[in-house]
Enzyme design. Structure first.
Site, PDB file in Angstrom:
ATOM      1  N   ASP A 180     -63.078 -47.530  13.104  1.00  0.00           N
ATOM      2  CA  ASP A 180     -62.458 -49.283  13.258  1.00  0.00           C
ATOM      3  C   ASP A 180     -62.059 -49.996  12.392  1.00  0.00           C
ATOM      4  O   ASP A 180     -60.905 -49.195  11.880  1.00  0.00           O
ATOM      5  CB  ASP A 180     -64.239 -49.728  12.684  1.00  0.00           C
ATOM      6  CG  ASP A 180     -65.251 -48.726  13.507  1.00  0.00           C
ATOM      7  OD1 ASP A 180     -64.838 -48.386  14.337  1.00  0.00           O
ATOM      8  OD2 ASP A 180     -66.158 -48.733  12.972  1.00  0.00           O
ATOM      9  N   ARG A 181     -61.321 -51.297  13.376  1.00  0.00           N
ATOM     10  CA  ARG A 181     -60.326 -51.899  12.906  1.00  0.00           C
ATOM     11  C   ARG A 181     -60.338 -52.703  11.693  1.00  0.00           C
ATOM     12  O   ARG A 181     -59.596 -52.624  10.367  1.00  0.00           O
ATOM     13  CB  ARG A 181     -60.373 -53.152  13.925  1.00  0.00           C
ATOM     14  CG  ARG A 181     -59.345 -54.279  13.312  1.00  0.00           C
ATOM     15  CD  ARG A 181     -59.120 -55.207  13.775  1.00  0.00           C
ATOM     16  NE  ARG A 181     -58.258 -56.292  13.803  1.00  0.00           N
ATOM     17  CZ  ARG A 181     -58.606 -57.454  14.313  1.00  0.00           C
ATOM     18  NH1 ARG A 181     -59.045 -58.480  14.327  1.00  0.00           N
ATOM     19  NH2 ARG A 181     -56.909 -58.374  13.429  1.00  0.00           N
TER      20      ARG A 181
END
Length: 253
Positions: A61-62
């Site tokens: 995930d970012r």
């Protein structure tokens, strides 16, 4: 938040088949519908640093930092894809969670699939929840004598997590399911603890790191262990909570 300057990624491992980098929090792995203000992506950065096309082997995930793997040719990407499918790779994450979560155990809690507006536009939203299993172990706990909301102190746990399955946001959703969400999680976290953390520690991020991956190399057949280091913001938290980084490294290795 977009990066002001082009990041230089730390290469944690590289041979002629695979490269692993330490992805900083806030960096997308590749373009997505959420990236309209972004100009830097891990895929392009790694390609530029190693001087050849690379194939992402998984995603983070970012807001999650840590070990990110890329294949250096299509065949290795295919072989490593099978390693992931067969669950022959062990991934260890470290998280800072709300409250005192003690002991260890297995979180076996099926999750509804999180759909991407573009990439998953043809997937039915009525799809049944998927199997999702995460092992957790509490490493350390700490408290700050500061009142937040109805509680007279702020409590934290340092957690080691090993996902068996790979559902989207699995670790974040599983800890939220236990009512011990990860600090800095804007999707599943605590709307009182998160603002306190930003104000008290002076930075905003998800406190989740992909600390280590272990697998048998699909070409050399040797065991590969790749580990990321805690960055300065993690070390700041350890210092504030009176946790010895050497002790933590021994517990997380």
């Amino acid at each position: 938040m977009p990066f002001d300057e082009k990041p230089i990624l730390t290469i944690l491992y590289q041979d002629e088949y695979i490269v692993a980098v330490d992805k900083p929090a806030g960096l997308f792995v590749h373009r997505s519908y959420m990236d309209k203000d972004e100009i830097y992506f891990a895929l392009q950065l790694v390609r530029d640093q190693v001087g050849k096309y690379v194939y992402p082997l998984h995603r983070l995930d970012r807001p999650t930092s840590g070990v990110l793997l890329f294949g250096l040719n299509e065949e290795v990407a295919r072989l490593m894809g099978q390693v992931f499918i067969d669950k022959k790779i062990q991934k260890t994450y470290i998280a800072l969670s709300r409250g005192h979560l003690l002991g260890e155990g297995e979180i076996d809690h099926p999750l509804k699939e999180k759909l991407d507006k573009l990439g998953d536009k043809n997937v039915s939203p009525d799809k049944a929840p998927q199997e999702a299993v995460t092992y957790f172990e509490s490493l350390l706990t700490a408290s700050l004598p500061i009142q937040v909301g109805k509680f007279d102190s702020v409590r934290y746990s340092l957690m080691k997590l090993r996902p068996v399955t790979g559902r989207r946001h699995q670790i974040r959703r599983h800890l939220a399911h236990l009512r011990h969400p990860i600090i800095g999680d804007i999707n599943y976290g605590d709307n009182k603890q998160n603002p306190f953390f930003i104000k008290h520690f002076g930075f905003k991020r998800l406190m989740l790191i992909a600390k280590k991956v272990e697998f048998i190399h699909p070409i050399t057949k040797c065991q590969v262990i790749i580990e990321a280091s805690f960055d300065q913001q993690w070390l700041q938290v350890f210092d504030e909570l009176a946790w010895d980084p050497k002790t933590i490294n021994s517990l997380t290795s």
